[in-house]
Design an enzyme around this catalytic site. Structure first.
Site, short mmCIF file in Angstrom:
data_model
loop_
_atom_site.label_atom_id
_atom_site.label_comp_id
_atom_site.label_asym_id
_atom_site.label_seq_id
_atom_site.Cartn_x
_atom_site.Cartn_y
_atom_site.Cartn_z
N TYR A 154 1.00 -1.21 0.29
CA TYR A 154 -0.44 -0.18 0.13
C TYR A 154 0.90 1.58 -0.03
O TYR A 154 0.78 2.18 -0.63
CB TYR A 154 -1.13 0.03 1.63
CG TYR A 154 -1.32 1.04 1.15
CD1 TYR A 154 -3.17 1.17 1.00
CD2 TYR A 154 -2.16 2.46 2.17
CE1 TYR A 154 -4.11 1.94 0.32
CE2 TYR A 154 -2.53 3.30 2.34
CZ TYR A 154 -3.81 3.19 2.06
OH TYR A 154 -4.54 4.20 2.09
N LYS A 158 1.35 4.28 -2.67
CA LYS A 158 0.93 5.73 -2.91
C LYS A 158 2.32 6.22 -2.79
O LYS A 158 1.58 7.40 -3.39
CB LYS A 158 0.12 5.40 -0.82
CG LYS A 158 -1.56 4.92 -1.02
CD LYS A 158 -1.98 5.34 -2.26
CE LYS A 158 -3.63 4.68 -1.39
NZ LYS A 158 -4.86 5.85 -2.15
#
Length: 296
Positions: A154, A158
Site C-alpha cells: 500500500y 501511494k
C-alpha cells in the site's frame, strides 16, 4: 465556490470516502459519475445525489479494466460532452508484514491503486488537454509518505502516486490541467480494525471531502499534497536539504559518514520546483553552472 457546469468522475464512490466526495461535489453543482465495482452501491449513491436535486449517473466498472474504463469515459462524453474533474479514489488493502506478504497481494494493491489511477487518468488526459481544463486528484496516504508497519504494498503504491502527480502536474500545466494529491485519514472499510473505535468516530469521511474544493476549483493549486482528517488540513512536502559538497576523492564515502548530520541539516531546505533541480544544484556545487539545463 461553485462547480456548476463541471463534470466529475469519482472512482470507488459506492461508499466511504468516495461517496462523501461524490456528495460534496454534487452539492456544489457538479454533474457526478459515481463509479464503483458494486453496481448497486454506485446506484444508491447516484440516487442519493439525484434525490437531493443534483445530477449523477452510476457506472459499475473496475479501474483496472482498461476496456471498462474506456466505455465509462465514452458514455460520459456522450451524455455530458466533457470531463473536468477526476478523483482517483478506488482502492483496496492487503495488509501483512513484508515477510508474510505474497507477491500476488503486493501486485494486486499496486495494480488497483497505482495502475487503476494511471488507467483512469490516461483515459481523460487528452480530453482535459483539448478542452484546456482539468483537475485530477490522486489519493495518496501517510503510509506512502512516511511508512506504516504491514503496508509495504500500500505504501509503495501511494508514494508512486505522488511521483505520478509531480510529473503529470508539470506536463499538464500549460493546458490548465492541474494534478494534486489528497492524503486522507477516515473511518472506512479500509481503516476498520486498524484504528480504535473511539478514533474512528472522529474520522468521518465527510470531514475529509471539503479539502477537495481547494484541489478541483478554478484556483486549484498544482502538485500539492493535502493531508486531511477529522476536519484538520495540512500540507506535506518532499524537501531537499542544503547538503554538503564532498567531491570525489578516495575518502569521499568516509567524508559523507563524518558529515552526515550536516548532510541532513534541514536549515534552509527547499521544495524543488522540478526533479532536475537536484542535478542543477549538484552541478553548481561542483563548479558547473552554465548550460546545466541546456535544451530543457
Amino acid at each position: 465556490m461553485t462547480l456548476e457546469s463541471r463534470v466529475a468522475i469519482v472512482t470507488g464512490a459506492g461508499g466511504g470516502l468516495g461517496r462523501a466526495h461524490a456528495l460534496l461535489l454534487a452539492r456544489y453543482g457538479a454533474k457526478v459519475v459515481v463509479n464503483d465495482m458494486d453496481a448497486s452501491a454506485a446506484t444508491r449513491v447516484a440516487d442519493e445525489i439525484v434525490a437531493a436535486g443534483g445530477e449523477a449517473i452510476p457506472v459499475a466498472a473496475s479501474v483496472t479494466d482498461e476496456a471498462a474504463v474506456a466505455t465509462m469515459i465514452g458514455g460520459v462524453m456522450s451524455n455530458w460532452g466533457r470531463i473536468d474533474i477526476l478523483i482517483n479514489n478506488a482502492g483496496i488493502l492487503r495488509d501483512k508484514s513484508f515477510a508474510k506478504m505474497s507477491l500476488a497481494d503486493f501486485r494486486l494493491v499496486i495494480d488497483v491503486h497505482l495502475m487503476g489511477s494511471v488507467i483512469c487518468t490516461k483515459a481523460v488526459w487528452d480530453i482535459m488537454r483539448q478542452q484546456q481544463y482539468g483537475r485530477v486528484v490522486m489519493t495518496t496516504s501517510s503510509s506512502g509518505l512516511y511508512g506504516n508497519f504491514g503496508q509495504s504494498n500500500y505504501g509503495a503504491a501511494k508514494m508512486a502516486l505522488v511521483g505520478l502527480m509531480q510529473t503529470l502536474g508539470l506536463e499538464g500545466e500549460k493546458h490548465n490541467v492541474r494534478v494534486n494529491c489528497l492524503a486522507p485519514t477516515a473511518a472506512t472499510q479500509m481503516t476498520h480494525g486498524v484504528l480504535a473505535e473511539e478514533a474512528l468516530q472522529r474520522l468521518e469521511p465527510r470531514l475529509v471531502s471539503p479539502g477537495l474544493l481547494a484541489l478541483v476549483g478554478e484556483q486549484a493549486p498544482n502538485r500539492a499534497i493535502l493531508c486531511a482528517g477529522a476536519g484538520h488540513f495540512a500540507q506535506a512536502h518532499v524537501t531537499l536539504t542544503k547538503g554538503v559538497q564532498v567531491g570525489g576523492d578516495a575518502d569521499a564515502g568516509e567524508r559523507v559518514i563524518a558529515q552526515w548530520e550536516q548532510v541532513g541539516d534541514r536549515t534552509d531546505e527547499l521544495v524543488p520546483a522540478y526533479g532536475f533541480k537536484q542535478a542543477e544544484r549538484e552541478l553548481a556545487a561542483a563548479g558547473y553552472v552554465a548550460g546545466a539545463m541546456a535544451g530543457k
